[in-house]
Scaffold this motif. Structure first.
Motif, PDB file in Angstrom:
ATOM      1  N   ARG A 119      41.757  66.798  18.174  1.00 52.30           N
ATOM      2  CA  ARG A 119      40.982  65.579  17.879  1.00 52.30           C
ATOM      3  C   ARG A 119      39.501  65.814  18.127  1.00 52.30           C
ATOM      4  O   ARG A 119      38.645  65.425  17.308  1.00 52.30           O
ATOM      5  N   TYR A 122      38.031  68.780  15.486  1.00 58.86           N
ATOM      6  CA  TYR A 122      37.949  68.480  14.053  1.00 58.86           C
ATOM      7  C   TYR A 122      37.555  67.037  13.749  1.00 58.86           C
ATOM      8  O   TYR A 122      37.303  66.703  12.589  1.00 58.86           O
ATOM      9  N   SER A 124      39.463  64.485  13.678  1.00 61.88           N
ATOM     10  CA  SER A 124      40.474  63.957  12.751  1.00 61.88           C
ATOM     11  C   SER A 124      41.621  63.328  13.530  1.00 61.88           C
ATOM     12  O   SER A 124      42.389  64.027  14.198  1.00 61.88           O
ATOM     13  N   ARG A 125      41.732  62.020  13.446  1.00 60.99           N
ATOM     14  CA  ARG A 125      42.847  61.335  14.098  1.00 60.99           C
ATOM     15  C   ARG A 125      44.194  61.675  13.461  1.00 60.99           C
ATOM     16  O   ARG A 125      45.175  61.911  14.172  1.00 60.99           O
ATOM     17  N   LEU A 127      45.177  64.449  11.915  1.00 64.60           N
ATOM     18  CA  LEU A 127      45.577  65.812  12.284  1.00 64.60           C
ATOM     19  C   LEU A 127      46.026  65.865  13.743  1.00 64.60           C
ATOM     20  O   LEU A 127      47.031  66.493  14.078  1.00 64.60           O
ATOM     21  N   SER A 128      45.294  65.172  14.602  1.00 65.95           N
ATOM     22  CA  SER A 128      45.678  65.105  16.015  1.00 65.95           C
ATOM     23  C   SER A 128      47.048  64.456  16.171  1.00 65.95           C
ATOM     24  O   SER A 128      47.883  64.911  16.969  1.00 65.95           O
ATOM     25  N   HIS A 435      38.697  73.136   7.185  1.00 62.24           N
ATOM     26  CA  HIS A 435      38.516  71.695   6.984  1.00 62.24           C
ATOM     27  C   HIS A 435      39.767  70.982   7.495  1.00 62.24           C
ATOM     28  O   HIS A 435      40.898  71.445   7.288  1.00 62.24           O
ATOM     29  N   HIS A 436      39.581  69.838   8.135  1.00 59.44           N
ATOM     30  CA  HIS A 436      40.722  69.188   8.775  1.00 59.44           C
ATOM     31  C   HIS A 436      41.782  68.731   7.773  1.00 59.44           C
ATOM     32  O   HIS A 436      42.981  68.738   8.079  1.00 59.44           O
ATOM     33  N   TRP A 437      41.371  68.332   6.549  1.00 58.16           N
ATOM     34  CA  TRP A 437      42.379  67.935   5.559  1.00 58.16           C
ATOM     35  C   TRP A 437      43.146  69.145   5.028  1.00 58.16           C
ATOM     36  O   TRP A 437      44.332  69.046   4.686  1.00 58.16           O
ATOM     37  N   PHE A 440      45.708  69.819   7.651  1.00 59.33           N
ATOM     38  CA  PHE A 440      46.789  68.833   7.529  1.00 59.33           C
ATOM     39  C   PHE A 440      47.743  69.232   6.401  1.00 59.33           C
ATOM     40  O   PHE A 440      48.964  69.196   6.563  1.00 59.33           O
ATOM     41  N   ASP A 507      33.200  66.345   6.473  1.00 55.43           N
ATOM     42  CA  ASP A 507      34.016  66.887   7.554  1.00 55.43           C
ATOM     43  C   ASP A 507      33.878  66.005   8.787  1.00 55.43           C
ATOM     44  O   ASP A 507      32.903  65.263   8.933  1.00 55.43           O
ATOM     45  N   GLY A 508      34.846  66.080   9.674  1.00 55.46           N
ATOM     46  CA  GLY A 508      34.790  65.295  10.893  1.00 55.46           C
ATOM     47  C   GLY A 508      33.831  65.889  11.908  1.00 55.46           C
ATOM     48  O   GLY A 508      33.507  67.078  11.851  1.00 55.46           O
TER      49      GLY A 508
END
Length: 536
Positions: A119, A122, A124-125, A127-128, A435-437, A440, A507-508
């Motif tokens: 979290r 990145y 990113s909620r 992904l976390s 990238h966090h997406w 994912f 990006d986050g």
């Protein structure tokens, strides 16, 4: 009704009582300044030194199920069952590269779980969240298997009246063990298994050293043991003393994949984050291979059980009982009780740590992140304690309501699943390029592919999830599905990152900085850091 081995049962109960008392007294050991804080209950105050951490990690990673299952695999399949030995040898040099970095950044920012780090790294909620849920999902069958280990011991002891007894009478000892475990974990948190691990590991080392010396003397030496095992496998065609050529890819990929997955499990990370310094983590990765030596000796018990005639002539014999039955047949009753206590306590320590780790994940990355952002540290600790109880209840229901093979199959799946968090966690410790997406999507691809391939594998015991190896696309060899899924995960993450970077997808935010990954306890970065964050 089975005959109860009274002397062994008395010794077993005495040791169980000892660790129960220790579990409750652990709340006074290294007494916390603020007991109503998740750092204290869930990470022991981040205060454990080299030896405490060594015993804690040993008690965490080398479980009752390890004690039962590794020699059981050797008993059933021969050399293929030894894969656990090289994978632990591979694991420690591998994790030496990244665990100190995870400890440092977690200490600076107050991260309690690997999902906390994801979290923060990145921003990113989602992904976390999937990292946290994957950890919980992979941990549940692992806890259930600790109860399976206790059941194997109780069955050989004759406690509970056997398979045909009334269900309540049959499972009453397991209910008692569960209740005690739940009570002292709720009361003392991570300090309880850390203290009990000293007793557990001492018993394990004593039992194994005695076993590898005394049992061969009783059976006519190692030459006779290996000869008897070779003859057995030649007659039954169920295994061999060496890994066959057509199974070497499976053996190697399973070893590598398991090594990569070992410290992705939440309970492994919990033991690491409880260390008081970065150097404590590094020293432990250097001395943990002593447990690999113990594991190699433990695996030999499978061949000894064959030479001793355990299960000989019994159709459909449960190999999980081979080592407990070997001890009962060879050792004096009192020492059998000591050996069974080592297995029983070897279930309590990791089950406690696993339930704490799962509770930490839910509390930090589901409850506070998504349900109650304003939760105080006291709220977090209270929820974590309750969730640790629910996790144990779930594991108990799982064991009592499903057959043992289902628990084993789901644990195999757990290793496959948890490996899919490797790219996000370990990649993030060295680079912010992904990238966090894309991460994912890679996680989703690995999870779906691995689960689908495992579902299609049948075995004599089950139609689905009957194994963890299948043909590797493009290579044609049979290999570990989890590692193939990981390769797909990584490819998807790399390709999508290139695409998203090319189109300049937002990006986050990254709340970490380079110096965080090398910080030591007492460094300026730590001393001047703000109060540890509970969530983002």
């Amino acid at each position: 009704m089975k005959d109860v081995n009274v002397p062994a049962l008395v010794v077993f109960v005495l040791f169980f009582a000892l660790v129960t008392v220790m579990g409750f007294l652990a709340s006074r050991w290294r007494r916390a300044d603020d007991a109503a804080h998740l750092d204290e209950w869930g990470l022991g105050g981040r205060s454990f030194g080299t030896w405490v951490t060594w015993f804690l990690l040993g008690g965490d990673l080398y479980t009752a199920y390890t004690f039962v299952a590794v020699p059981a695999a050797v008993y059933a399949t021969g050399a293929a069952g030894f894969f656990a030995v090289p994978y632990t040898i591979i694991a420690y040099p591998l994790v030496f590269l990244f665990l100190p970095r995870l400890w440092s950044v977690s200490r600076v920012h107050g991260y309690v779980t690997p999902a906390d780090f994801v979290r923060g790294r990145y921003g990113s909620r989602p992904l976390s969240l999937v990292v946290a849920l994957t950890g919980i999902l992979a941990t549940m069958p692992y806890i259930a298997l600790q109860l399976v280990g206790i059941q194997a011991v109780l069955d050989v002891l004759g406690v509970g009246g056997g398979e045909n007894a009334n269900w309540f009478v049959k499972d009453l000892p397991l209910f008692i063990a569960f209740g005690v475990l739940a009570a002292y974990t709720y009361s003392s948190g991570l300090r309880a298994p850390a203290l009990i691990a000293f007793v557990k590991d001492a018993l394990v080392y004593i039992v194994i050293i005695v076993a590898v010396i005394y049992i061969p003397i009783r059976l006519g030496g190692y030459g006779h043991i290996f000869s008897a095992a070779a003859d057995h496998f030649k007659q039954t065609r169920t295994g061999s003393l060496t890994v066959p050529d057509n199974k070497q890819w499976t053996y190697a990929t399973l070893g590598l994949g398991s090594a990569m997955a070992l410290f992705m499990y939440p309970h492994s990370v919990t033991g690491v984050l409880a260390s008081k310094s970065r150097n404590t983590v590094r020293r432990n990765m250097a001395i943990m291979p002593a447990y690999s030596l113990m594991l190699g000796l433990l695996a030999l018990l499978g061949f000894m059980a064959i030479a001793a005639g355990v299960g000989s002539g019994v159709k459909g014999y449960n190999s999980q009982l081979s080592v407990p039955q070997l001890f009962a047949n060879i050792f004096p009753d009192w020492f059998t009780g000591v050996a069974f206590a080592a297995i029983g306590i070897g279930a309590l320590v990791p089950a406690a740590i696993m339930s704490i780790a799962a509770a930490n994940l839910f509390t930090r990355n589901v409850y506070k992140e998504w349900l109650k952002p304003a939760a105080t540290p006291a709220d977090e600790t209270r929820i974590a304690k309750l969730v640790s109880l629910l996790v144990k209840v779930g594991a108990l229901v799982f064991v009592l309501g499903m057959d043992k093979q289902a628990a084993i199959n789901l644990q195999l799946l757990g290793g496959l699943w948890i490996l899919q968090t490797f790219v996000a966690i370990v990649g993030g410790l060295f680079t912010r390029w992904f990238h966090h997406w894309a991460l994912f999507a890679g996680w989703a691809a690995g999870m779906v592919y691995g689960t689908w391939k495992a579902y299609g594998i049948a075995s004599p015991a089950t139609k689905h999830f009957g194994g963890n190896a299948d043909k590797i696309p493009g290579i044609g060899e049979i290999g570990y599905i989890g590692l193939t899924a990981f390769a797909l995960n990584l490819i998807v993450a790399v390709v999508l990152t290139l695409v998203l970077r090319a189109v300049k997808a937002p990006d986050g935010p990254d709340e970490t900085k380079p110096s965080d990954y090398s910080a030591e306890a007492g460094d300026d970065e730590l001393e001047n850091a703000p109060e540890p964050v509970a969530a983002h």
